[in-house]
Design a protein around this motif. Structure first.
Motif, PDB file in Angstrom:
ATOM      1  N   TRP A 128       0.829  -1.210   0.000  1.00  0.00           N
ATOM      2  CA  TRP A 128       0.000   0.000   0.000  1.00  0.00           C
ATOM      3  C   TRP A 128       0.868   1.266   0.000  1.00  0.00           C
ATOM      4  CZ3 TRP A 128      -4.522   1.326  -1.454  1.00  0.00           C
ATOM      5  CH2 TRP A 128      -5.574   0.413  -1.442  1.00  0.00           C
ATOM      6  N   LEU A 132       0.481   3.920  -3.131  1.00  0.00           N
ATOM      7  CA  LEU A 132       0.041   5.309  -2.962  1.00  0.00           C
ATOM      8  C   LEU A 132       1.141   6.292  -3.371  1.00  0.00           C
ATOM      9  CD1 LEU A 132      -1.838   4.919   0.435  1.00  0.00           C
ATOM     10  CD2 LEU A 132      -2.863   5.187  -1.831  1.00  0.00           C
ATOM     11  N   ARG A 166     -11.588   4.065  -0.945  1.00  0.00           N
ATOM     12  CA  ARG A 166     -11.477   5.098   0.094  1.00  0.00           C
ATOM     13  C   ARG A 166     -10.020   5.315   0.490  1.00  0.00           C
ATOM     14  NH1 ARG A 166     -16.079   2.411   2.112  1.00  0.00           N
ATOM     15  NH2 ARG A 166     -14.803   1.251   3.602  1.00  0.00           N
ATOM     16  N   ARG A 167      -9.256   4.245   0.549  1.00  0.00           N
ATOM     17  CA  ARG A 167      -7.852   4.376   0.945  1.00  0.00           C
ATOM     18  C   ARG A 167      -7.073   5.186  -0.085  1.00  0.00           C
ATOM     19  NH1 ARG A 167      -4.567  -0.494   3.912  1.00  0.00           N
ATOM     20  NH2 ARG A 167      -2.697   0.711   4.455  1.00  0.00           N
ATOM     21  N   LEU A 169      -8.430   7.524  -2.069  1.00  0.00           N
ATOM     22  CA  LEU A 169      -8.906   8.900  -1.936  1.00  0.00           C
ATOM     23  C   LEU A 169      -8.257   9.592  -0.743  1.00  0.00           C
ATOM     24  CD1 LEU A 169     -12.710   8.429  -2.707  1.00  0.00           C
ATOM     25  CD2 LEU A 169     -11.025   9.584  -4.148  1.00  0.00           C
ATOM     26  N   ASP A 170      -8.098   8.859   0.359  1.00  0.00           N
ATOM     27  CA  ASP A 170      -7.537   9.446   1.572  1.00  0.00           C
ATOM     28  C   ASP A 170      -6.014   9.545   1.532  1.00  0.00           C
ATOM     29  OD1 ASP A 170     -10.095   9.620   2.595  1.00  0.00           O
ATOM     30  OD2 ASP A 170      -9.923   7.799   3.817  1.00  0.00           O
ATOM     31  N   GLY A 171      -5.357   8.631   0.795  1.00  0.00           N
ATOM     32  CA  GLY A 171      -3.910   8.513   0.892  1.00  0.00           C
ATOM     33  C   GLY A 171      -3.124   9.039  -0.281  1.00  0.00           C
ATOM     34  N   SER A 172      -3.800   9.538  -1.311  1.00  0.00           N
ATOM     35  CA  SER A 172      -3.097  10.095  -2.466  1.00  0.00           C
ATOM     36  C   SER A 172      -3.902  11.264  -3.010  1.00  0.00           C
ATOM     37  CB  SER A 172      -2.905   9.030  -3.559  1.00  0.00           C
ATOM     38  OG  SER A 172      -4.089   8.872  -4.319  1.00  0.00           O
ATOM     39  N   THR A 188     -18.748  -0.449  -4.545  1.00  0.00           N
ATOM     40  CA  THR A 188     -18.929   0.999  -4.401  1.00  0.00           C
ATOM     41  C   THR A 188     -20.130   1.435  -5.229  1.00  0.00           C
ATOM     42  OG1 THR A 188     -16.574   1.424  -4.058  1.00  0.00           O
ATOM     43  CG2 THR A 188     -17.903   3.270  -4.842  1.00  0.00           C
ATOM     44  N   ARG A 196     -20.745  12.477  -3.896  1.00  0.00           N
ATOM     45  CA  ARG A 196     -19.980  12.826  -2.694  1.00  0.00           C
ATOM     46  C   ARG A 196     -18.661  13.499  -3.008  1.00  0.00           C
ATOM     47  NH1 ARG A 196     -16.392   9.561   0.008  1.00  0.00           N
ATOM     48  NH2 ARG A 196     -17.207   7.701  -1.063  1.00  0.00           N
ATOM     49  N   VAL A 197     -17.938  13.013  -4.013  1.00  0.00           N
ATOM     50  CA  VAL A 197     -16.605  13.574  -4.306  1.00  0.00           C
ATOM     51  C   VAL A 197     -16.462  13.858  -5.799  1.00  0.00           C
ATOM     52  CG1 VAL A 197     -15.404  12.604  -2.312  1.00  0.00           C
ATOM     53  CG2 VAL A 197     -15.642  11.214  -4.383  1.00  0.00           C
ATOM     54  N   ARG A 200     -13.028  14.752  -7.311  1.00  0.00           N
ATOM     55  CA  ARG A 200     -11.963  13.760  -7.480  1.00  0.00           C
ATOM     56  C   ARG A 200     -12.165  12.922  -8.747  1.00  0.00           C
ATOM     57  NH1 ARG A 200      -8.686  12.512  -3.005  1.00  0.00           N
ATOM     58  NH2 ARG A 200      -7.499  11.240  -4.490  1.00  0.00           N
TER      59      ARG A 200
END
Length: 293
Positions: A128, A132, A166-167, A169-172, A188, A196-197, A200
């Motif tokens: 991971w 990322l 989600r990971r 979206l949050d991590g990169s 999803t 929502r996003v 992105r």
């Protein structure tokens, strides 16, 4: 109106990078059928489908009245001992430049290095971290070349499920290719994600989906390739995804990228003239015209 932002993809004609996927139609026929359907552009398809050089690619597409939209790039991103940038540079060398809006998109899939999309290995913490970091490195490299990089959550890759999306979206900082079908199969809700996003989302693959077949893939009851053969992807309006709602959310948020009609299919033989995959793509074009006119 989004007509000047609707593109095609060779996979809708069964042209795929997976060995043994099915009969592979020639580029001349595929591009001519895209043109005749009124599509504005196309993605490049797998290696070998179009000429490797940017100038030759551009000339062939221009002969058929099509602009380049970019291309799908299945690349190993999670291996700490493997630098993906040389491969990305090779891929970008065939892109050329397309500065107009929408421009060229590098559609990344975080593949595992095995053939096909019916299985994948687990991804550990080191994987991971590498994935990322590589996404952000590729995002910067592509931007220097005037290309937008996006990550395509995809069945059978290292980013498939909702938690993995989600990971990312949050991590990169990399934007997404919102592929309505692959997201749904992976768990999803593409309509919820688009609402929502929307900021992105920088590229869209439009598929409609048979939700029952999608559930069978998600549960492991049906291999992905078998589901594609069975028709998990449906012409827009003939499945269970709110395509109109997704487009409404994105357009309302100022989305100005491509909508790529991409109904992955497997064909076993050369279709008769005027028949075959183009019939489903024609239905998709008609559906979009009906909801966006």
């Amino acid at each position: 109106m989004i007509n000047d932002r609707v593109a095609g993809a060779p996979i809708s004609w069964g042209v795929c990078e997976v060995p043994g996927w099915g009969h592979q139609m020639a580029p001349g026929r595929v591009l001519a059928e895209m043109r005749d359907l009124g599509l504005a552009a196309t993605e490049f398809g797998p290696d070998g489908f179009l000429p490797p050089g940017a100038a030759e690619r551009a000339a062939l597409l221009a002969e058929h009245g099509l602009r380049p939209a970019g291309g799908f790039a299945p690349v190993v991103l999670h291996d700490p001992g493997r630098d993906p940038l040389p491969e990305i540079r090779r891929i970008l060398s065939g892109f050329g430049m397309e500065r107009s809006k929408p421009g060229l998109t590098l559609v990344l899939a975080a593949v595992h290095g095995l053939d096909g999309y019916d299985r994948r290995p687990p991804l550990d913490a080191a994987g991971w971290t590498a994935l990322l970091a590589n996404l952000d490195r590729i995002d910067s490299l592509a931007a220097e070349a005037g290309v937008r990089a996006v990550l395509h959550p995809h069945v059978g890759t290292m980013v498939e499920g909702s938690g993995e999306v989600r990971r990312v979206l949050d991590g990169s900082g990399v934007p997404l290719c919102l592929d309505t079908g692959h997201l749904l199969i992976g768990g999803t809700d593409p309509a919820e994600l688009a609402a929502r996003v929307p900021g992105r989302v920088a590229h869209v693959h439009l598929k409609d989906v048979d939700a029952a077949l999608a559930d069978a893939v998600r549960r492991g009851a049906t291999p992905y390739t078998d589901a594609v053969r069975a028709g998990v992807y449906r012409p827009l309006g003939a499945g269970d995804i709110d395509i109109g709602g997704i487009i409404g959310s994105l357009e309302g948020a100022g989305y100005d990228g491509w909508y790529v009609l991409e109904q992955d299919t497997v064909i076993d033989h050369e279709p008769d003239p005027g028949a075959g995959p183009l019939e489903d793509v024609r239905a998709c074009v008609g559906f979009l015209a009906g909801i966006t006119s």
